[in-house]
Design a protein around this motif. Structure first.
Motif, PDB file in Angstrom:
ATOM      1  N   HIS A 103       0.928  -1.304   0.220  1.00 50.56           N
ATOM      2  CA  HIS A 103      -0.012   0.012  -0.086  1.00 50.56           C
ATOM      3  C   HIS A 103       1.071   1.473   0.006  1.00 50.56           C
ATOM      4  N   TYR A 131      -0.266   8.501  -1.560  1.00 47.45           N
ATOM      5  CA  TYR A 131      -1.147   6.817  -1.427  1.00 47.45           C
ATOM      6  C   TYR A 131      -1.031   6.580  -2.808  1.00 47.45           C
ATOM      7  N   TYR A 133      -0.481   3.400  -4.786  1.00 42.71           N
ATOM      8  CA  TYR A 133      -1.210   2.591  -5.611  1.00 42.71           C
ATOM      9  C   TYR A 133      -2.681   2.793  -5.584  1.00 42.71           C
ATOM     10  N   ASP A 134      -3.466   2.414  -6.165  1.00 41.13           N
ATOM     11  CA  ASP A 134      -5.022   2.242  -6.913  1.00 41.13           C
ATOM     12  C   ASP A 134      -5.640   1.858  -5.879  1.00 41.13           C
ATOM     13  N   GLU A 135      -6.116   2.075  -4.763  1.00 41.94           N
ATOM     14  CA  GLU A 135      -6.312   1.014  -4.045  1.00 41.94           C
ATOM     15  C   GLU A 135      -8.134   0.196  -4.861  1.00 41.94           C
ATOM     16  N   ARG A 138      -6.119  -2.257  -5.852  1.00 42.13           N
ATOM     17  CA  ARG A 138      -5.147  -3.235  -5.086  1.00 42.13           C
ATOM     18  C   ARG A 138      -7.002  -4.595  -4.501  1.00 42.13           C
ATOM     19  N   GLY A 187      10.316  -0.870  -8.117  1.00 45.70           N
ATOM     20  CA  GLY A 187       8.835  -0.419  -8.076  1.00 45.70           C
ATOM     21  C   GLY A 187       8.333   0.935  -8.185  1.00 45.70           C
ATOM     22  N   ALA A 191       5.549   3.053 -10.626  1.00 46.59           N
ATOM     23  CA  ALA A 191       4.393   3.417  -9.602  1.00 46.59           C
ATOM     24  C   ALA A 191       4.350   4.582 -10.698  1.00 46.59           C
ATOM     25  N   ARG A 195       0.573   7.219 -13.008  1.00 45.98           N
ATOM     26  CA  ARG A 195       0.087   7.779 -11.768  1.00 45.98           C
ATOM     27  C   ARG A 195       0.825   9.061 -12.363  1.00 45.98           C
ATOM     28  N   TYR A 201      -3.050   1.867 -10.620  1.00 48.33           N
ATOM     29  CA  TYR A 201      -1.812   0.820 -10.796  1.00 48.33           C
ATOM     30  C   TYR A 201      -1.636   0.034  -9.705  1.00 48.33           C
ATOM     31  N   ALA A 202      -1.832  -0.755  -9.191  1.00 46.27           N
ATOM     32  CA  ALA A 202      -1.402  -1.653  -8.417  1.00 46.27           C
ATOM     33  C   ALA A 202      -0.464  -2.822  -8.399  1.00 46.27           C
ATOM     34  N   CYS A 203       0.526  -4.000  -7.682  1.00 44.24           N
ATOM     35  CA  CYS A 203       2.049  -4.247  -7.593  1.00 44.24           C
ATOM     36  C   CYS A 203       1.218  -5.351  -6.625  1.00 44.24           C
TER      37      CYS A 203
END
Length: 245
Positions: A103, A131, A133-135, A138, A187, A191, A195, A201-203
């Motif tokens: 996160h 933040y 990463y895109d919630e 995720r 990473g 990321a 953005r 984007y999520a990992c």
């Protein structure tokens, strides 16, 4: 329906189960991406796939052309990105084979081309990266992990180092004090570039080894490759779940 791009890292230079319609060679204002972008179907969804390190695996993490990769995916039609990253485990829960959906990220890299907003630009641009990463994305990965019944962590702080060497014991101790749970080399700036391009984007991070000092022995490539072989099978299952949701 959203077109997702999957960026495959170490151990995922190709995606079994992907029905390839075409391989798209592409040039960008920032040079060539790591490989042709594969356009096709996976889990009955339209997807794009890019091997971050090339295919075969040949580009070290500090020499990946992250700007070209992200620009090419955007221009190929990607509307969201799932990145797969092989990482080392710092937190005690992050043993080999563990999966994590981070996160937060801390960037320890240097000298990488890390923004599109430079050179001959009309105005200075600052993006919010509170933040990284895109919630919603995720949560789709988390739901896929839960549905598969795998051991995983729904949160984690990804510390991104320069590579290609692995870290020292002292460096990992410092990162642990900083709050890092996992350590990888790819990473960032991936990321932040996503953005800047307004791409969710999520990992999905696969732990392939304990970080330096977290085991009594040295880290060997044989151990990493064994963890990759087992973990990538899990990773593919989670990707299919996330795309289908």
């Amino acid at each position: 329906m959203t077109v997702h791009a999957i960026i495959g890292g170490t151990g995922l230079t190709e995606l079994p189960g992907l029905t390839i319609d075409e391989a798209v060679p592409m040039e960008t204002p920032f040079g060539s991406p790591s490989a042709d972008i594969l356009r096709g179907r996976y889990a009955e969804r339209d997807v794009l796939f890019l091997a971050r390190h090339g295919h075969p695996h040949r580009i070290p993490p500090h020499q990946v052309n992250y700007r070209a990769n992200l620009w090419a995916l955007k221009n190929a039609g990607a509307q969201a990105i799932i990145a797969v990253n092989a990482v080392g485990g710092i937190h005690s829960a992050m043993g080999a084979g563990h999966l994590c959906v981070p996160h937060q990220v801390i960037d320890y890299t240097y000298g990488r081309e890390h923004t599109f907003f430079e050179g001959n630009i009309d105005h200075v641009t600052h993006i919010d990266f509170s933040y990284p990463y895109d919630e919603p994305l995720r949560q789709r990965l988390i739901a896929g992990l839960a549905a598969e019944g795998f051991l995983f962590s729904s949160h984690g702080v990804y510390g991104c180092t320069q590579g290609p060497r692995l870290e020292t014991v002292a460096e990992i101790a410092r990162m642990e004090r900083d709050g890092c749970d996992i350590v990888g080399m790819t990473g960032m700036p991936e990321a932040v570039l996503a953005r800047e391009l307004e791409l969710p984007y999520a990992c999905l991070a696969l732990v392939v080894n304990p970080a330096a000092g977290k085991t009594s022995g040295v880290i060997t490539m044989a151990q990493i490759e064994a963890a990759l072989a087992e973990g990538i099978v899990k990773t593919r299952a989670v990707l299919a779940r996330a795309l289908a949701s």
